[in-house]
Design a protein around this motif. Structure first.
Motif, PDB file in Angstrom:
ATOM      1  N   VAL A1197       0.872  -1.166   0.000  1.00 53.90           N
ATOM      2  CA  VAL A1197       0.000   0.000   0.000  1.00 53.90           C
ATOM      3  C   VAL A1197       0.906   1.212   0.000  1.00 53.90           C
ATOM      4  CG1 VAL A1197      -1.617   1.292   1.410  1.00 53.90           C
ATOM      5  CG2 VAL A1197      -1.845  -1.172   1.231  1.00 53.90           C
ATOM      6  N   ASP A1198       0.625   2.193  -0.846  1.00 53.09           N
ATOM      7  CA  ASP A1198       1.461   3.386  -0.794  1.00 53.09           C
ATOM      8  C   ASP A1198       0.591   4.634  -0.711  1.00 53.09           C
ATOM      9  OD1 ASP A1198       0.414   3.493  -3.256  1.00 53.09           O
ATOM     10  OD2 ASP A1198       2.286   3.256  -4.363  1.00 53.09           O
ATOM     11  N   SER A1199       1.272   5.741  -0.505  1.00 56.51           N
ATOM     12  CA  SER A1199       0.577   6.998  -0.256  1.00 56.51           C
ATOM     13  C   SER A1199      -0.422   7.305  -1.370  1.00 56.51           C
ATOM     14  CB  SER A1199       1.618   8.111  -0.155  1.00 56.51           C
ATOM     15  OG  SER A1199       1.029   9.290   0.293  1.00 56.51           O
ATOM     16  N   ALA A1200      -0.009   7.056  -2.609  1.00 60.67           N
ATOM     17  CA  ALA A1200      -0.874   7.391  -3.745  1.00 60.67           C
ATOM     18  C   ALA A1200      -2.172   6.594  -3.688  1.00 60.67           C
ATOM     19  CB  ALA A1200      -0.131   7.105  -5.042  1.00 60.67           C
ATOM     20  N   TRP A1201      -2.060   5.313  -3.313  1.00 61.02           N
ATOM     21  CA  TRP A1201      -3.253   4.457  -3.297  1.00 61.02           C
ATOM     22  C   TRP A1201      -4.226   4.937  -2.215  1.00 61.02           C
ATOM     23  CZ3 TRP A1201      -5.480   0.767   0.065  1.00 61.02           C
ATOM     24  CH2 TRP A1201      -6.472  -0.047  -0.530  1.00 61.02           C
ATOM     25  N   ILE A1202      -3.666   5.364  -1.080  1.00 64.27           N
ATOM     26  CA  ILE A1202      -4.532   5.825   0.011  1.00 64.27           C
ATOM     27  C   ILE A1202      -5.319   7.049  -0.461  1.00 64.27           C
ATOM     28  CG2 ILE A1202      -4.544   6.710   2.365  1.00 64.27           C
ATOM     29  CD1 ILE A1202      -1.994   5.136   2.884  1.00 64.27           C
ATOM     30  N   ALA A1203      -4.609   7.970  -1.117  1.00 67.77           N
ATOM     31  CA  ALA A1203      -5.287   9.173  -1.598  1.00 67.77           C
ATOM     32  C   ALA A1203      -6.277   8.822  -2.711  1.00 67.77           C
ATOM     33  CB  ALA A1203      -4.256  10.169  -2.105  1.00 67.77           C
ATOM     34  N   TYR A1204      -5.928   7.797  -3.485  1.00 68.74           N
ATOM     35  CA  TYR A1204      -6.747   7.378  -4.627  1.00 68.74           C
ATOM     36  C   TYR A1204      -8.107   6.861  -4.149  1.00 68.74           C
ATOM     37  CZ  TYR A1204      -7.944   3.939  -8.350  1.00 68.74           C
ATOM     38  OH  TYR A1204      -8.560   3.183  -9.309  1.00 68.74           O
ATOM     39  N   ASN A1205      -8.151   6.359  -2.919  1.00 69.75           N
ATOM     40  CA  ASN A1205      -9.408   5.833  -2.387  1.00 69.75           C
ATOM     41  C   ASN A1205     -10.341   6.924  -1.886  1.00 69.75           C
ATOM     42  OD1 ASN A1205      -9.844   2.799  -2.191  1.00 69.75           O
ATOM     43  ND2 ASN A1205      -7.671   3.006  -1.730  1.00 69.75           N
ATOM     44  N   LYS A1206      -9.875   8.160  -1.890  1.00 69.12           N
ATOM     45  CA  LYS A1206     -10.699   9.244  -1.334  1.00 69.12           C
ATOM     46  C   LYS A1206     -11.967   9.375  -2.165  1.00 69.12           C
ATOM     47  CE  LYS A1206     -10.358  13.734   0.593  1.00 69.12           C
ATOM     48  NZ  LYS A1206      -9.920  15.090   0.513  1.00 69.12           N
ATOM     49  N   PRO A1207     -13.114   9.316  -1.507  1.00 66.63           N
ATOM     50  CA  PRO A1207     -14.362   9.333  -2.293  1.00 66.63           C
ATOM     51  C   PRO A1207     -14.654  10.722  -2.839  1.00 66.63           C
ATOM     52  CG  PRO A1207     -14.844   9.321   0.049  1.00 66.63           C
ATOM     53  CD  PRO A1207     -13.352   9.275  -0.074  1.00 66.63           C
ATOM     54  N   LEU A1220      -9.176   5.600   6.992  1.00 65.62           N
ATOM     55  CA  LEU A1220      -7.855   6.087   7.402  1.00 65.62           C
ATOM     56  C   LEU A1220      -7.467   5.512   8.762  1.00 65.62           C
ATOM     57  CD1 LEU A1220      -8.010   9.825   6.319  1.00 65.62           C
ATOM     58  CD2 LEU A1220      -6.597   8.032   5.339  1.00 65.62           C
ATOM     59  N   MET A1221      -8.437   5.465   9.676  1.00 67.93           N
ATOM     60  CA  MET A1221      -8.108   4.922  10.996  1.00 67.93           C
ATOM     61  C   MET A1221      -7.692   3.456  10.864  1.00 67.93           C
ATOM     62  SD  MET A1221     -10.256   4.730  14.502  1.00 67.93           S
ATOM     63  CE  MET A1221      -9.705   3.638  15.807  1.00 67.93           C
ATOM     64  N   ALA A1222      -8.418   2.708  10.035  1.00 65.48           N
ATOM     65  CA  ALA A1222      -8.095   1.291   9.860  1.00 65.48           C
ATOM     66  C   ALA A1222      -6.690   1.122   9.292  1.00 65.48           C
ATOM     67  CB  ALA A1222      -9.115   0.641   8.935  1.00 65.48           C
ATOM     68  N   LYS A1231       2.933   5.168   5.657  1.00 66.36           N
ATOM     69  CA  LYS A1231       3.378   5.462   4.297  1.00 66.36           C
ATOM     70  C   LYS A1231       2.731   6.720   3.742  1.00 66.36           C
ATOM     71  CE  LYS A1231       3.813   0.547   3.697  1.00 66.36           C
ATOM     72  NZ  LYS A1231       2.949  -0.603   3.483  1.00 66.36           N
ATOM     73  N   LEU A1232       1.738   7.236   4.455  1.00 64.86           N
ATOM     74  CA  LEU A1232       1.048   8.412   3.946  1.00 64.86           C
ATOM     75  C   LEU A1232       1.953   9.631   4.083  1.00 64.86           C
ATOM     76  CD1 LEU A1232      -1.655   9.405   2.814  1.00 64.86           C
ATOM     77  CD2 LEU A1232      -2.379   9.884   5.136  1.00 64.86           C
ATOM     78  N   ALA A1233       2.084  10.374   2.993  1.00 66.56           N
ATOM     79  CA  ALA A1233       2.993  11.521   3.008  1.00 66.56           C
ATOM     80  C   ALA A1233       2.486  12.582   3.976  1.00 66.56           C
ATOM     81  CB  ALA A1233       3.092  12.102   1.612  1.00 66.56           C
TER      82      ALA A1233
END
Length: 1997
Positions: A1197-1207, A1220-1222, A1231-1233
């Motif tokens: 999992v990388d920072s980009a993927w986390i942001a990519y999930n933003k609805p 995000l909490m999970a 890994k989140l920038a």
């Protein structure tokens, strides 16, 4: 010069494999869309440049390509070394540079080239090269791992690309003329720009050679240490601009330089700088440093280097005509500073890759130590962290080349230092900057002597290392101006750090290239012919088919249009030819230009006509040698790749040559090898199968034999020409066949063997004559003709050569794959043995090959006089060394002499001899210190062989322990020696048996820490696989487990995603195989489908009311639906690996209903009833958490993927907050920038902030991370300075931040935070409504956080005694007067609240829960009784009235977990927590009035619930049955009270009872966590269905959390009882659940998810290593001893949950079905932890003959089951066709298929089939399938013996070894714990005794009939009738009778058996075999009587 061995005319060899060569990169670049390509396209006029229309078009089109365009192209080749696996694939790698491109390609003779990597850079590439950088692994100077890279130099920087994908850019602080790859990293040579002349001050020059040890390191100057200067003053920076580097090499680490003034070459050793040298160079200047001149010099160094920015490129302008300027030496004064142009315009000359024009330097000794610096540069450490693209390192590197002085120079002199572009006014003095510390030092080791007549040689065009066939090493450099190759011989001294250069030899040469793997070099002579040399010895000319030899004149020139050279038109044809013309025009003087190896100018071409040159292309240059292939550049511009043939192709010839080379003196060896090479590779020479014959002929001729007179060698000649001279002329024989072929066949071995077996063969040829007979029978003529020629070169060495070949013969016999060669070798050996009159050797050979040897009768005469010339080495003993004999003696326990071996050649002998010494003799040090006891190393030329005295065996009785460990030692040693299963298969079966036995023993109980290779050798693939996974995990987090444990894709496409489809069915199906409980849990926890709202419409209810009724019912159901995600998150924990390209699927939270019977929609949004606002905000947060918790920690999992999930839609923001909490809980949020975190927080969305703060804190658990602390502090007013601006932080966010502080500082005991949190528990409400709402949750959070910070510290809180933490907490708990606020927060709490009147006392209702839990956590498990007593429940009615019953639950829980060790899992203990007053009065009807019944009942229930929770915590995750029974009992009693409308409900109240029940249920789930217990599931399901009345949102949440814990992570996870886990569970299971979905008053809902932090994977899933499917396996789990129980072992059926690892001693996979495997946890738990963390996959291997438990639960179907009753009935009942069910081994299955079944096509006898079936059965039941080939081999040997048709006695040798081993094991008695059975299972077969008996019977029968043959053999009489010879030899071998020819006389005189015994004891004949001999020796009459009287039980033998 060493002499040439044979005259030149005779020797010529043919080169093979002609191929046209075009660099692959050129083709690739042409198709690559880069700028270079476009330019070329524009250049093309009508005639297409790349068309292949032959020579005419090319000449025309070449005019348009400028020289510069062509010059940009260059390439280099090397032997491939990237990613070569086990199989040795030889391939070539090419690095091609053109324009801005670099192409790295790979290809071999067998596969086309392909691009490996291609790079395009911004500016033209100046140079590209391969370089290996060492990356140090640890702080110490250990050898780091090597990073393979390609370095690409541009004008301003070097790009470094590693094979692993790292890219670096290192800026260059100066113009670089060349890069060199060295052992340590890159060497850079500074260009000496022409602008140096005016700049250079009269003092010292700047360093010119720099090094870069890693792309991130600084570029540092190199120190040079010239030879010949006095020791003290010779160390200085390399700064002599007249020195250029022409070559660098890694092994040995040297560089070669050329002095342009002296015209000499020097060799320098490159090494790391020593400390002294470093300090010498960096030390302060001495007294002389006062003079201004010196100061200017050193100052200049600084300012100049600092000002050369990367934009400054002074070098590119000089024209190509520059020769070496006639400059002056370094000491000539200011005016004469040498200046040099740069050769050839662009610095990237056509050849820059080979001989880079380089400058380097030693400055004159006079100016050495100007630059001063402290010893270590801290910049280096810093620059590691630079981003590669920054220019910072560039300036740090250049600018810090500074000087610091004792006296400042006068200002005026500054003008003497003009800097090229000094816009910045820099002063000379920059003393505060640190200087650069040098890394490498070049030390001069050799220099050419200058020639007397000053005829300077030009710079070497090529330098390379080569070695000759006798391992002499040479450094060769090609001096073109003299057309000679100078070869400097060098020796590496013992410590390999020093090189000693000895002699220089010159070879006339126009060009040369080394051939690495052939130990030779190819030389192009001035006349144009190719000659092969080895070292400086000329071998032969090389004939290239299709190329004219340049010595032919035009008259006899054939037209050569058909040759393969010119009709291959390639792009190379064109440009090459044109370039030559241009070169010649530009550079008229052949001497002055400095050329690279590829810009060769043939001096002759000036005189030739250009057209003629085109007509007859000849070789013009050589380049790119790789292994034995080399490219010829023809004068026509074409390139051809040819290969030079090898020294030998057959393994046997190769080994023989090695042995010869080993034993002979170097000169003699060289002669043999050169002679052989020419013979073998003569053009039109022999085909490969005749190689051995050719070798024998050549070799024996060299020893002085006349091979044409000796009958057997004469037969070899039918195929081989008589002498190498003829060979050169004679073409390859026709393939048609001739009479000679037939005669050849008749003379072949095969024919002779066949003939000699026939009974009626010619009698006389089969006698074994003694030498005397041979002489008398030979005619005078023949005896003279068979004399040896004593002048032959090898004549004196015959004995030594014979001996090494004999040892080679012994070695070859130990390898089944090479044994075919043994018969060839033995023919030559027997001849030599005969002629040296070594009868015992002849006898040995005869015993090995009876029928073959008997056919040889001739022996050659050696004159007595000449015998004196032979050197008889001392190691040549009369008694021949026989390796089988030696091994047999070992097995019998006799003492053994060291066995001779040739190091490096007889490796197999060495391995097996040492294996026997270790395992059979039992000498543990056999492989380490005692090698010399067992092996006598022959050293070349050694005249005496020192052998140790023979050692007695230590003892023949071994304890079982040692034999176990010996087997282990043997297996580990063999692996380390590179011995694999493949090798074992090629060891003869008798020899291999002990090794197989050792392997078999190790297989039973292997160590868990053995390496992968060892596990492979012992056949435990399960362990190999495990080890393999281990290595993966260490490298990087592996994705998934590599297994098929992926969830199956759901079949119904329309099935709505409920978020639980990822549970691994394969595993859950094994754990709960009998029922569908997992599906049931999924049904209970799904929230994505509408619920069923069934309300019956009563007649009196109107439709509108009915709709409202339905909606009210739906609202009740929705309370449950909204609580489900909390449980679902636990159920699906860590079960999913997301795909990086897809967003995470989040199931919908569906709050609609369907009403039966018409299935109409029921919706809450219809407006008919009041729905609370924001009702779903928290439930969608929980839904997001549940979805996020599915992601496994090992996912990518990388920072980009986390942001990519933003609805996109704002209504999903809450869900994303939960997500995000999970991510924080499973560790991915790290890994989140930081930028994104800031982004999310600035949005000010409350939920996102809560989720993010809690998530980040969980991810950084216990790390005290500063950046996170800052992040949290902003949200906590108490942690900000008093004067800071008031931030409006929402209350819930403050709560989350406070808990976050607790998490980040967990267990650290951080004083400041503890102090603040302690105060915050009792934070009073402020004015202006702040801190007035939901105060309870904030106080609780502060308490929890304080508890976490000081977790488990107890009274050991360092430095906090003044805070009085426990007392303060006690006060918060019981109330009292508020203390004055101390410190920073005084200001904040001045004015009281206007809303809440609390007065001066503490509001206990707010502070008590937090304080209680804080105390519990601080004193967790400390068993501190005094603190625990504070928490006792009050025992008077008066005090009970003062305390909330709820708080009693907390107090009881807190007290119990402080007194951790006293918690007991039984009802009595639980009840013992209830105070006496309650116990006495509860349920008592006659209670006095002052007792408040309601208070007592509530107190009783809450205390019981608290004690139950304590049991739950104490036994969390243990599935302890006592704890379960106890808790289940209380749960049932609470249920009863609830369901029956009894007095209990009235007195306690429904809500309180329900709370207690929920807590007991949660406790039950904690204990049974992950186990999926059915009873608990039933309770949960029962409570799931209750939705009416008092069941609110909070209770549903509790019940479904219980359900989630019960199936935690789909049964793969369970709870831990570590302190950290208990803290997390206290937060998650706080016993006050929310009343409705937006209620956060007492406890923040988000904290419910922290329970995940307590989860740990403890499920062990056995996976069958063959099918890769999970399976069942029995485990033995052993608990360590504790105060409650002894050390106990329980049996579990895996897949199962393991107990906590800290409680375990070991885990063992148990037989009988699977191979045992023990994991010992007393040593280290890391291994098991890593297994569990990767899905718990433990590989197991099914034993042969067993079925998995799934197919055969009772074990009745197994192959062994039938053998239980009758030992033998099993064999009969066994049907071979059933084998496939018992073993997955394909070999065994096919064996059963083809050999054990009668098939109609084959004529097999039923008894054979039965025998094979029995063998198969035995192998499978003994679990030793690898023994099957051994059994078959034994059977074949015995059958052949009984038929009497053995050609060689090899099988009987093997039988003898088997029998010896068997006897040894039987006689020694049963060793080992399982009796004889388990240990020697390989030998406890019924098969062996039967076979042994058959052999005995067959030999005894033969002896009875043929005793006369044996007698005559022993009397050395001539033997007749050759059929008996084979049997006689078999008898002698098997009965181990020594060579009795001489000893027969000793035995003649024996009259009695006793006599015989005595004599034979001296001869070492075993007793058993002696009794067979007795009748023969004593005559038939003597034995029976004697034997009877002396009581020999003959039957015993």
């Amino acid at each position: 010069m060493s002499e040439v061995v044979y005259e030149e005319t005779a020797t010529m060899i043919a080169a093979g494999e002609l191929q046209s060569f075009v660099p692959f990169g050129r083709e690739h670049c042409r198709n690559h869309p880069n700028a270079f390509n476009l330019q070329l396209r524009e250049l093309q006029p009508a005639s297409e440049l790349w068309s292949s229309d032959g020579a005419a078009g090319l000449v025309g089109s070449l005019q348009e390509v400028t020289l510069q365009e062509r010059e940009r192209e260059c390439w280099q080749l090397r032997k491939g070394c990237v990613g070569v696996e086990e199989e040795e694939v030889e391939f070539e790698e090419e690095l091609y540079t053109a324009g801005n491109m670099v192409v790295w390609s790979q290809g071999s003779r067998f596969q086309a080239s392909n691009v490996y990597k291609a790079f395009t850079v911004d500016s033209p590439v100046q140079q590209a090269l391969w370089c290996n950088f060492a990356v140090p692994q640890n702080k110490k100077d250990g050898e780091g791992e090597v990073e393979q890279t390609v370095c690409i130099a541009q004008s301003s920087c070097v790009n470094v690309h590693s094979v692993t994908g790292k890219d670096f850019i290192s800026p260059l602080p100066f113009q670089v003329s060349n890069l060199w790859a060295t052992k340590f990293g890159l060497l850079l040579e500074r260009k000496s720009p022409s602008s140096d002349a005016p700049l250079s001050p009269p003092g010292e020059a700047l360093p010119t050679v720099f090094s870069m040890l890693h792309p991130l390191d600084e570029i540092t100057p190199v120190v040079s240490k010239p030879a010949g200067v006095l020791e003290g003053c010779c160390v200085q920076y390399a700064s002599d601009s007249t020195m250029k580097i022409v070559f660098s090499c890694c092994q040995p680490s040297i560089i070669v330089s050329y002095d342009t003034v002296q015209g000499t070459h020097s060799v320098w050793a490159l090494r790391k700088v020593t400390h002294d040298e470093r300090s010498t160079v960096l030390r302060c200047p001495g007294e002389s440093a006062g003079t201004p001149m010196d100061l200017i010099a050193s100052g200049f160094l600084t300012s100049h280097l600092r000002n050369v920015s990367r934009l400054d490129s002074p070098g590119g302008s000089a024209g190509p005509g520059y020769g070496p300027g006639g400059g002056a030496g370094p000491g000539y004064g200011p005016g004469a500073t040498p200046s040099f142009g740069v050769v050839g315009g662009s610095p990237l000359h056509h050849s820059v890759l080979h001989s880079h024009q380089a400058r380097i330097l030693t400055s004159s000794p006079g100016f050495h130590s100007r630059v001063h610096s402290p010893s270590i540069s801290n910049m280096a450490a810093l620059s590691r962290s630079h981003s590669p693209g920054m220019a910072a390192p560039c300036f740090s590197g250049a600018a810090r080349f500074n000087a610091s002085f004792q006296t400042p120079p006068p200002r005026g002199q500054h003008s003497l230092l003009p800097s090229p572009n000094s816009t910045t006014k820099e002063s000379v003095l920059v003393p505060e900057m640190e200087p650069i510390v040098p890394d490498l030092c070049m030390e001069q080791v050799w220099s050419e002597t200058t020639s007397s007549h000053r005829e300077m040689s030009s710079q070497a065009a090529k330098v390379f290392l080569t070695s000759d066939l006798c391992e002499n090493h040479y450094l060769c450099f090609l001096v073109e101006s003299h057309q000679q190759l100078r070869c400097v011989k060098f020796i590496e001294s013992n410590d390999t750090s020093q090189l000693i250069f000895t002699s220089v030899t010159t070879i006339p040469a126009k060009d040369a290239e080394p051939l690495q793997n052939m130990e030779g070099l190819l030389v192009l002579e001035a006349v144009g012919s190719l000659v092969l040399y080895t070292g400086v010895t000329r071998v032969s000319k090389v004939f290239v088919p299709g190329l004219l030899s340049p010595t032919f004149t035009l008259s006899n020139h054939r037209p050569y249009l058909s040759t393969p050279v010119d009709n291959v038109s390639t792009p190379g044809n064109a440009a090459g030819r044109h370039l030559r013309r241009l070169d010649e025009a530009v550079m008229p003087s052949p001497v002055s230009d400095l050329r690279g190896p590829n810009t060769k100018h043939h001096q002759t071409s000036f005189l030739e006509d250009y057209t003629f040159q085109q007509a007859t292309p000849y070789i013009h240059a050589l380049r790119d040698a790789v292994c034995n292939r080399v490219t010829l550049e023809l004068s026509s511009g074409t390139m051809l790749r040819i290969s030079i043939p090898d020294l030998a192709t057959s393994e046997l010839v190769r080994k023989s040559l090695q042995a010869i080379r080993f034993i002979l003196p170097k000169e003699a060896a060289m002669k043999v090898l050169v002679k052989w090479y020419n013979t073998y590779n003569a053009p039109g020479g022999p085909s490969s199968h005749a190689e051995w014959n050719l070798f024998v002929t050549c070799f024996m001729t060299l020893m002085g034999y006349n091979t044409e007179r000796l009958a057997w060698t004469r037969n070899l000649h039918f195929e081989v020409p008589l002498s190498p001279v003829i060979a050169a002329k004679k073409a390859r024989p026709s393939d048609g066949g001739s009479d000679e072929d037939w005669i050849y066949l008749l003379g072949s071995h095969y024919h002779r063997q066949m003939v000699s077996q026939s009974v009626c063969g010619p009698v006389e040829s089969c006698s074994v004559p003694t030498d005397a007979e041979a002489l008398s029978s030979a005619s005078p003529l023949s005896s003279s003709s068979l004399k040896l020629d004593s002048s032959a070169p090898l004549f004196p060495h015959i004995p030594a050569l014979f001996y090494v070949l004999h040892l080679l013969y012994q070695d070859v016999q130990l390898d089944e794959l090479q044994r075919a060669g043994a018969s060839s070798l033995v023919c030559m050996l027997q001849q030599l043995a005969r002629d040296l009159q070594l009868n015992e050797y002849v006898d040995l050979y005869w015993r090995d090959w009876p029928s073959l040897i008997s056919s040889f009768t001739e022996s050659c005469l050696i004159d007595q006089a000449q015998i004196g010339q032979m050197q008889r080495p001392s190691f040549l003993r009369a008694e021949p060394p026989s390796v089988f004999n030696w091994l047999s003696s070992c097995l019998r326990g006799e003492e053994v002499l060291p066995f001779p071996f040739l190091p490096g050649i007889c490796q197999r002998t060495r391995q097996l001899v040492l294996s026997y010494a270790l395992y059979i003799v039992g000498d543990e040090h056999a492989t380490s210190t005692n090698v010399s006891k067992y092996l006598a190393k022959l050293s070349a030329g050694q005249k005496s062989c020192v052998s140790e005295p023979a050692y007695r065996r230590q003892s023949s009785v071994k304890t079982e322990e040692t034999s176990e460990s010996l087997a282990e030692k043997l297996v580990v040693w063999l692996t380390s020696a590179g011995f694999t299963l493949k090798d074992l298969e090629s060891v003869p079966f008798g020899v291999a048996l002990p090794i197989r036995e050792a392997i078999y023993r190790c297989r039973e109980q292997p160590c868990s820490d053995w390496s992968e290779e060892v596990c492979l050798l012992i056949g435990r693939q399960d362990l190999t696989k495990q080890a393999h996974k281990m290595t993966l995990a260490k490298g990087k987090a592996s994705v998934g487990s590599g297994l098929s444990l992926e969830p199956p894709t759901t079949t119904e496409a329309d099935e709505e995603e409920d978020g639980m489809s990822d549970i691994i069915q394969e595993v859950t199906g094994l754990i709960w195989s009998q029922d569908l409980r997992v599906q049931e849990v999924r049904r209970l926890l799904q929230s994505s489908r509408p619920v069923r709202v069934s309300v019956v419409q009563l007649p009196e209810v109107s439709d509108h009311e009915y709709i409202e009724e339905k909606e009210n019912k739906l609202l009740q159901l929705c309370q449950r639906t909204m609580a489900l995600p909390v449980g679902r998150g636990l159920f699906t924990l860590f079960s999913y690996h997301p795909v990086p390209t897809e967003p995470l699927p989040v199931p919908k939270l569906n709050l609609t209903g369907r009403a039966p019977p018409r299935n109409t929609m029921v919706d809450l949004n219809s407006g008919n009833i009041d729905v609370p606002p924001n009702m779903t905000s928290w439930s969608s947060f929980h839904n997001g958490v549940a979805a996020g918790l599915k992601i496994a920690p090992a996912s990518q999992v990388d920072s980009a993927w986390i942001a990519y999930n933003k609805p996109k839609s704002p209504e999903l923001a809450n869900e994303y907050a939960g997500f995000l909490m999970a991510l924080g809980l499973n560790g991915h949020l790290t890994k989140l920038a930081t930028l994104n975190i800031h982004d999310y927080l600035t949005k000010g969305h409350e939920m996102t902030s809560i989720g993010l703060l809690l998530g980040v804190s969980s991810a950084k658990l216990g790390t005290m991370d500063m950046s996170i602390t800052r992040l949290l502090s902003i949200h906590i007013p108490a942690l900000l300075p008093p004067t800071s601006t008031e931030l409006d932080v929402p209350h819930n966010v403050q709560v989350a931040a406070v808990v976050g502080i607790g998490l980040v500082y967990q267990g650290t005991g951080h004083r400041h935070n503890a102090e603040v949190l302690l105060a915050e528990i009792g934070r009073p409400p402020g004015p202006e409504m702040e801190y007035c709402t939901d105060r309870e949750s904030y106080s609780l959070a502060a308490g929890l956080a304080l508890g976490m910070v000081c977790l488990g510290h107890g009274s050991n809180l360092i430095g906090m005694t003044d805070l009085n933490v426990p007392e303060q907490l006690y006060q918060y708990m019981v109330g009292g007067h508020r203390r004055a606020q101390a410190g920073a927060n005084r200001e904040r709490h001045k004015s009281p609240s206007y809303q809440i009147k609390e007065g001066d006392t503490i509001n206990v209702d707010v502070t008590c829960p937090g304080a209680t839990l804080a105390l519990a956590m601080i004193y967790l498990k400390t068993n501190n009784r005094s603190i625990a007593d504070w928490l006792k429940a009050p025992d008077t009615m008066f005090l009970l009235d003062f305390i909330k019953p709820e708080f009693l639950l907390l107090r009881t829980l807190a007290r119990c977990i402080i007194m951790w060790d006293e918690i007991l899992p039984n009802a009595e203990w639980v009840s013992s927590n209830v105070p006496q007053i309650i116990q006495e009065n509860i349920g008592n009807s006659s209670v006095s009035e002052d007792m408040n019944m309601e208070t007592l009942a509530q107190a009783h229930d809450y205390i019981i619930a608290g004690a139950c929770m304590a049991v739950g915590f104490r036994f969390a995750g243990s599935a302890n049955s006592d704890a379960f029974d106890c808790l289940y009992k209380f749960a049932r009693s609470f249920m009863k009270s609830l369901t029956s409308a009894s007095a209990a409900v009235v007195s306690t109240g429904h809500y309180n009872l329900q709370t207690c029940l929920s807590m007991v249920l949660l406790s039950l789930s904690m204990v049974m966590s992950g186990s999926g217990n059915l009873k608990v599931l039933q309770l949960c399901r029962f409570l799931h269905k209750r939705t009416s009345g008092e069941m609110n949102y909070g209770f549903h949440m509790a019940h479904h959390m219980a359900l989630g814990l019960l199936f935690l992570g789909g049964g793969r996870y369970t709870l831990s009882t570590s302190n950290s886990a208990i803290a997390a569970l206290l937060c998650a299971l706080y016993p006050h659940f929310p009343a409705h979905s937006t209620d956060n008053r007492y406890h923040l809902q988000a904290l419910r998810h922290l329970g995940v932090l307590a989860a740990e994977p403890r499920l062990l899933v056995p996976v069958d290593v063959d099918s890769l499917k999970p399976c069942y396996a029995l485990l033995d789990v052993t608990y360590k001893e504790t105060q409650w129980y002894e050390e106990t072992t329980v049996e579990l059926m895996a897949p199962t949950m393991l107990p906590e690892l800290s409680l375990l001693k070991r885990v063992k996979v148990k037989g009988p079905r699977y191979w045992e495997l023990t994991i010992d946890l007393s040593k280290e738990t890391q291994h098991l932890k890593s297994i569990l963390s990767r899905d718990g996959v433990l590989y197991v291997k099914l034993k042969a003959g067993q079925l998995p438990y799934k197919d055969d639960p009772q074990g009745w179907k197994s192959l062994l089951a039938s053998t239980v009753n009758h030992r033998n009935s099993g064999v009969r009942a066994f049907k071979p066709e059933d084998i496939s069910t018992f073993t997955s081994d394909p070999a065994l299955v096919s064996f059963a298929e083809f050999f054990c079944k009668a098939s109609e096509g084959m004529k097999q006898r039923p008894d054979t089939l039965a025998l094979f079936s029995a063998m198969l059965y035995e192998c499978v039941t003994q679990e030793s399938p690898e023994m099957l080939p051994t059994y078959i081999a034994i059977e074949q040997a015995v059958a052949a013996l009984r038929r009497g048709d053995l050609v060689q006695t090899f099988p009987l040798w093997q039988m003898r070894l088997v029998v010896d081993l068997w006897d040894g094991r039987m006689l020694r008695g049963p060793t080992g714990r399982h009796g004889a059975g388990r240990h020697g299972a390989l030998l406890t077969s019924e098969f062996l005794p039967v076979m042994k008996n058959m052999v005995d019977v067959a030999l005894d029968n033969w002896l009875r009939d043929n005793s006369s043959v044996l007698r005559s053999y022993m009397r050395s009489e001539t033997l007749a009738k050759d059929a008996q010879l084979a049997m006689l030899a078999c008898f002698l071998v098997y009965r181990s009778i020594p060579c009795l020819r001489n000893t027969h006389t000793h035995l003649e005189g024996c009259v009695t058996v006793g006599d015989l015994l005595l004599r034979c004891g001296q001869l070492g004949i075993p007793l058993r075999d002696l009794l067979c001999l007795a009748p023969v020796l004593l005559g038939p009459a003597a034995l029976p009587r004697d034997a009877g009287t002396q009581g020999f039980p003959l039957q015993a033998y």
